[in-house]
Design a protein around this motif. Structure first.
Motif, PDB file in Angstrom:
ATOM      1  N   GLN A  91      -5.120   3.820 -18.345  1.00  0.00           N
ATOM      2  CA  GLN A  91      -5.285   4.398 -17.006  1.00  0.00           C
ATOM      3  C   GLN A  91      -4.415   3.714 -15.960  1.00  0.00           C
ATOM      4  O   GLN A  91      -4.486   4.041 -14.783  1.00  0.00           O
ATOM      5  N   GLY A  92      -3.621   2.736 -16.381  1.00  0.00           N
ATOM      6  CA  GLY A  92      -2.745   2.032 -15.446  1.00  0.00           C
ATOM      7  C   GLY A  92      -3.480   1.085 -14.517  1.00  0.00           C
ATOM      8  O   GLY A  92      -2.980   0.760 -13.440  1.00  0.00           O
ATOM      9  N   ILE A  93      -4.647   0.638 -14.918  1.00  0.00           N
ATOM     10  CA  ILE A  93      -5.426  -0.295 -14.095  1.00  0.00           C
ATOM     11  C   ILE A  93      -5.070  -1.725 -14.501  1.00  0.00           C
ATOM     12  O   ILE A  93      -5.194  -2.097 -15.663  1.00  0.00           O
ATOM     13  N   GLU A  94      -4.627  -2.516 -13.527  1.00  0.00           N
ATOM     14  CA  GLU A  94      -4.297  -3.923 -13.756  1.00  0.00           C
ATOM     15  C   GLU A  94      -5.575  -4.750 -13.567  1.00  0.00           C
ATOM     16  O   GLU A  94      -5.994  -5.010 -12.441  1.00  0.00           O
ATOM     17  N   LEU A  95      -6.183  -5.143 -14.673  1.00  0.00           N
ATOM     18  CA  LEU A  95      -7.404  -5.930 -14.591  1.00  0.00           C
ATOM     19  C   LEU A  95      -7.103  -7.335 -14.083  1.00  0.00           C
ATOM     20  O   LEU A  95      -6.107  -7.947 -14.459  1.00  0.00           O
ATOM     21  N   ALA A 138      -7.797  -5.322  -8.438  1.00  0.00           N
ATOM     22  CA  ALA A 138      -7.447  -5.143  -7.034  1.00  0.00           C
ATOM     23  C   ALA A 138      -7.196  -3.671  -6.722  1.00  0.00           C
ATOM     24  O   ALA A 138      -6.492  -2.981  -7.462  1.00  0.00           O
ATOM     25  N   GLY A 139      -7.819  -3.209  -5.632  1.00  0.00           N
ATOM     26  CA  GLY A 139      -7.576  -1.855  -5.155  1.00  0.00           C
ATOM     27  C   GLY A 139      -8.215  -0.749  -5.970  1.00  0.00           C
ATOM     28  O   GLY A 139      -7.878   0.417  -5.782  1.00  0.00           O
ATOM     29  N   VAL A 140      -9.143  -1.089  -6.881  1.00  0.00           N
ATOM     30  CA  VAL A 140      -9.793  -0.069  -7.705  1.00  0.00           C
ATOM     31  C   VAL A 140     -11.269   0.004  -7.286  1.00  0.00           C
ATOM     32  O   VAL A 140     -11.966  -1.014  -7.250  1.00  0.00           O
ATOM     33  N   ALA A 141     -11.720   1.204  -6.989  1.00  0.00           N
ATOM     34  CA  ALA A 141     -13.091   1.409  -6.520  1.00  0.00           C
ATOM     35  C   ALA A 141     -14.103   0.975  -7.582  1.00  0.00           C
ATOM     36  O   ALA A 141     -13.877   1.187  -8.780  1.00  0.00           O
ATOM     37  N   PRO A 142     -15.218   0.384  -7.156  1.00  0.00           N
ATOM     38  CA  PRO A 142     -16.256  -0.041  -8.100  1.00  0.00           C
ATOM     39  C   PRO A 142     -16.742   1.082  -9.020  1.00  0.00           C
ATOM     40  O   PRO A 142     -16.982   0.853 -10.206  1.00  0.00           O
ATOM     41  N   GLU A 143     -16.850   2.318  -8.490  1.00  0.00           N
ATOM     42  CA  GLU A 143     -17.307   3.440  -9.318  1.00  0.00           C
ATOM     43  C   GLU A 143     -16.319   3.706 -10.450  1.00  0.00           C
ATOM     44  O   GLU A 143     -16.718   4.023 -11.565  1.00  0.00           O
ATOM     45  N   SER A 147     -17.096   3.385 -14.445  1.00  0.00           N
ATOM     46  CA  SER A 147     -16.762   4.494 -15.337  1.00  0.00           C
ATOM     47  C   SER A 147     -15.828   4.028 -16.456  1.00  0.00           C
ATOM     48  O   SER A 147     -15.980   4.430 -17.612  1.00  0.00           O
ATOM     49  N   LEU A 148     -14.885   3.175 -16.128  1.00  0.00           N
ATOM     50  CA  LEU A 148     -13.973   2.612 -17.120  1.00  0.00           C
ATOM     51  C   LEU A 148     -14.749   1.821 -18.173  1.00  0.00           C
ATOM     52  O   LEU A 148     -14.514   1.978 -19.376  1.00  0.00           O
TER      53      LEU A 148
END
Length: 177
Positions: A91-95, A138-143, A147-148
């Motif tokens: 999903q392109g999310i940088e953890l 960073a910059g990713v909503a808690p919801e 869901s992730l």
């Protein structure tokens, strides 16, 4: 390997499996446990990796190694963390943070083959398990992160095997002496 490399690898595999679904079915690497005496066991992988286990001193072990039950919880936590990280990469999310902790509660009477007050066998496995996930990006909503995690755990093989109560076939070979 960067998370972009992971995402690209996942995309290649997904694309190949969409074209040829039968390629997805495979035998998993077996884990072979060899008794070393007393309550010590070494479990090995075909690649040469070995993990020794032992029981606590209360059960005749030395207490200096991990137990098989802990190894089970470790596999559950590790598999879930890996699947969540894979899903984040896709999903392109940088953890920034990812930690999975698995706890359980067991009754040692089950391991010893004892019965409870009503005369029923006490289960040898955990009576309940909890998995806690700490995640941040960073910059990713808690919801979206929740869901992730949920999606990652749904696709994670070991948590899925526990949730689905995968049947276990027992085969016994007795050596003649």
């Amino acid at each position: 390997m960067t998370m972009q490399h992971v995402a690209a690898a996942m995309e290649r595999v997904a694309s190949a499996l969409q074209r040829r679904p039968a390629m997805g079915l495979h035998d998993d690497a077996p884990a072979t446990a060899s008794w070393q005496g007393a309550t010590r066991v070494v479990v090995g992988h075909g690649n040469g990796t070995e993990v020794p286990t032992d029981m606590p001193t209360e059960l005749g072990g030395t207490g200096d190694l991990i137990t098989p039950g802990w190894l089970f919880r470790a596999g559950l936590a590790s598999c879930a963390a890996t699947s969540i990280a894979l899903m984040a990469a896709a999903q392109g999310i940088e953890l920034r943070t990812l930690e999975v902790k698995v706890r359980s509660r067991s009754d040692t009477r089950g391991l010893l083959g004892l019965v409870d007050e009503s005369g029923a066998s006490v289960p040898a496995g955990p009576s309940d398990m909890q998995m806690s996930v700490r995640i941040g990006a960073a910059g990713v909503a808690p919801e979206r992160l929740r869901s992730l995690v949920e999606a990652g755990c749904r696709c994670s093989p070991v948590p899925n095997a526990v949730r689905q109560a995968t049947p276990l076939a027992l085969h016994v070979d007795v050596e003649a002496h």
